[in-house]
Design a protein around this motif. Structure first.
Motif, short mmCIF file in Angstrom:
data_model
loop_
_atom_site.label_atom_id
_atom_site.label_comp_id
_atom_site.label_asym_id
_atom_site.label_seq_id
_atom_site.Cartn_x
_atom_site.Cartn_y
_atom_site.Cartn_z
N GLU A 78 0.82 -1.20 0.00
CA GLU A 78 0.00 0.00 0.00
C GLU A 78 0.86 1.26 0.00
O GLU A 78 0.59 2.22 -0.71
N ARG A 81 2.43 1.84 -3.36
CA ARG A 81 1.49 2.41 -4.31
C ARG A 81 1.35 3.91 -4.11
O ARG A 81 1.27 4.69 -5.08
N VAL A 82 1.34 4.37 -2.85
CA VAL A 82 1.27 5.80 -2.57
C VAL A 82 2.50 6.51 -3.10
O VAL A 82 2.43 7.64 -3.60
N HIS A 251 -1.61 9.58 3.21
CA HIS A 251 -1.95 10.17 1.92
C HIS A 251 -0.82 11.09 1.49
O HIS A 251 -0.16 11.74 2.30
N SER A 252 -0.59 11.12 0.20
CA SER A 252 0.49 11.93 -0.37
C SER A 252 -0.05 13.28 -0.80
O SER A 252 -1.08 13.37 -1.48
N SER A 259 1.59 9.88 -8.72
CA SER A 259 0.41 10.72 -8.60
C SER A 259 0.23 11.20 -7.16
O SER A 259 0.63 10.54 -6.21
N GLU A 262 -2.78 10.12 -3.34
CA GLU A 262 -2.94 8.68 -3.12
C GLU A 262 -3.21 8.43 -1.64
O GLU A 262 -2.72 9.16 -0.77
N GLY A 302 -6.83 9.14 -4.92
CA GLY A 302 -5.66 9.00 -5.77
C GLY A 302 -5.98 8.23 -7.03
O GLY A 302 -6.62 8.73 -7.95
N SER A 303 -5.56 6.96 -7.09
CA SER A 303 -5.74 6.15 -8.29
C SER A 303 -6.78 5.06 -8.10
O SER A 303 -6.93 4.21 -8.97
N ARG A 304 -7.49 5.05 -6.97
CA ARG A 304 -8.48 4.00 -6.77
C ARG A 304 -9.69 4.55 -6.02
O ARG A 304 -9.59 5.52 -5.27
#
Length: 462
Positions: A78, A81-82, A251-252, A259, A262, A302-304
């Protein structure tokens, strides 16, 4: 009386770090109410240059090559991915959060996961002794092999140790404790933090070694220290969560190698942070199906997509004016939605306090959650539950109209995966595939309220 700068040091703002060659009273950049501070005299020490000489000079962009598989996995899917696929060599990653939220725990677990790949990690602590870190590692069941500790705050001494060992990863906990011998100010000051991070940045970029930095946040949620710190690093991650809630959200806010915005979810347990593979299922785990003032919306993290529960509560106003309280949602957004509901749907909210909460400690800024927020408020105001198995997606305009949102297909797919059966959508969404959901199209917020609330009107006292 006219003030003259001390030597060639000039003056700087203690809030934003703005520099001025002469004293100008107050900062013209951030307009702080604190006067400019005279910069301390610098010691003329023969500091070695840590920038690689080979990196200077012009280079054609097409001639630069890199290894696409050179990212280092943090050991958490996870978190990778962030970060956009892992930790990029030579990058500076700032992990910010409130004290006690779990930053040190996360950093130590990352060090352990990377050490399992036979890489060496240098863990530098300016807040805890080596015995305290060892106690935490035992609690987390971390052996500590290939993880080397250094309790030091002087950045010149830190760089000397790093230059001698050249580890695969450097972790510094925390950046506010660093100080430089060239600056005659206390650790944690604006100039100390900026100078120390700049020194580490120069060393890391020249050696292509990644650095993970932890940082504290202030009461208003910003990172303690100069705002320029966020511009210097390559990625800024926030670790958030409620004190009495085991969920932790990463979270970024900034990421030069992936991105932004995320989101990853962790659960704080007795042996450390554990990844939550299905955040949507976790966020809706304890939701009451027939609760008044509760709505569900698939938002985009983000992306999901993420399924989020929005809770609303209205109560009589006992003060001179009604209060609006928001937790997890922008307050100005809440004020706008309540105003639209009062003017376009004729809900009597002028003498009612409105409190809104996003369950699970998540913070959302997605305009596509407007309709779900409005339904939750209307449900509580009318004392009627929202239909079971219903989600609401749409942006609400000031005229009460429903507007389309981005990535609608992915939102619908996520709602269908979790067993929801119907969805209220703007009329412009008719061209999208419903993925097993029963579409309920609406043009205005008033029409959406009629479609979304249950028809049975049993009397309930609010």
């Amino acid at each position: 009386m006219t003030r003259k700068p001390f030597g060639r040091n000039g003056f700087f703002c203690s809030d934003c770090g703005y520099e001025s060659p002469k004293w100008m009273g107050f900062c013209s950049s951030c307009h702080s109410n604190q006067p400019l501070v005279e910069a301390p005299s610098r010691s003329h020490s023969n500091r070695k240059g840590w920038i690689n000489p080979a990196s200077s000079g012009l280079k054609e962009l097409a001639s630069i090559s890199y290894d696409i598989g050179s990212r280092i996995s943090s050991g958490f899917q996870e978190l990778d991915r962030v970060l956009g696929g892992g930790i990029v060599p030579g990058s500076l990653i700032l992990i910010a959060g409130e004290p006690g939220i779990g930053k040190s725990t996360l950093l130590l677990q990352i060090a352990h996961q990377i050490s399992l790949t036979k890489r060496t990690i240098t863990y530098i602590s300016g807040e805890e002794s080596d015995h305290q870190i060892k106690l935490r590692s035992d609690r987390l069941d971390i052996s500590g092999e290939n993880v080397f500790l250094l309790t030091e705050t002087n950045v010149e001494t830190i760089v000397e140790h790093l230059e001698a060992s050249l580890p695969s990863l450097v972790i510094i906990d925390s950046v506010q404790t660093l100080s430089s011998s060239d600056i005659g100010l206390a650790p944690g000051s604006i100039t100390q933090v900026r100078t120390s991070v700049l020194t580490l940045l120069e060393w890391a970029k020249a050696r292509n070694i990644p650095l993970l930095l932890s940082g504290h946040v202030t009461k208003d949620g910003t990172i303690a220290g100069p705002r320029v710190l966020e511009h210097m690093v390559d990625a800024v991650l926030y670790l958030e969560g409620e004190p009495l809630n085991a969920n932790r959200i990463v979270h970024s806010q900034k990421n030069r190698f992936g991105s932004t915005n995320e989101v990853a979810m962790f659960s704080m347990e007795s042996n450390g942070l554990k990844e939550v593979v299905d955040p949507s299922q976790t966020l809706l785990a304890n939701r009451s199906l027939d609760a008044v003032g509760s709505s569900v919306v698939p938002t985009i993290g983000g992306s999901r997509p993420l399924m989020v529960e929005i809770q609303a509560l209205t109560s009589p106003t006992y003060g001179p004016s009604p209060k609006r309280t928001a937790n997890g949602i922008d307050l100005s957004r809440l004020v706008m939605i309540t105003t639209v509901l009062a003017q376009r749907s004729h809900l009597n909210l002028g003498n009612r306090d409105v409190t809104v909460n996003v369950a699970g400690g998540l913070r959302i800024s997605d305009p596509g959650c407007d309709l779900a927020l409005a339904l939750a408020i209307a449900s509580c105001s009318k004392n009627l539950p929202i239909k079971q198995g219903l989600v609401a997606i749409g942006e609400v305009g000031l005229s009460g109209e429903l507007r389309p949102v981005s990535q609608l297909d992915r939102r619908i797919q996520e709602a269908s995966r979790l067993g929801f059966t119907s969805c209220i959508l703007p009329i412009s969404a008719q061209r999208h595939k419903m993925q097993g959901l029963n579409p309920l199209f609406a043009t205005t917020i008033s029409m959406a309220i009629r479609l979304g609330l249950s028809n049975h009107a049993e009397s309930r006292n609010p």
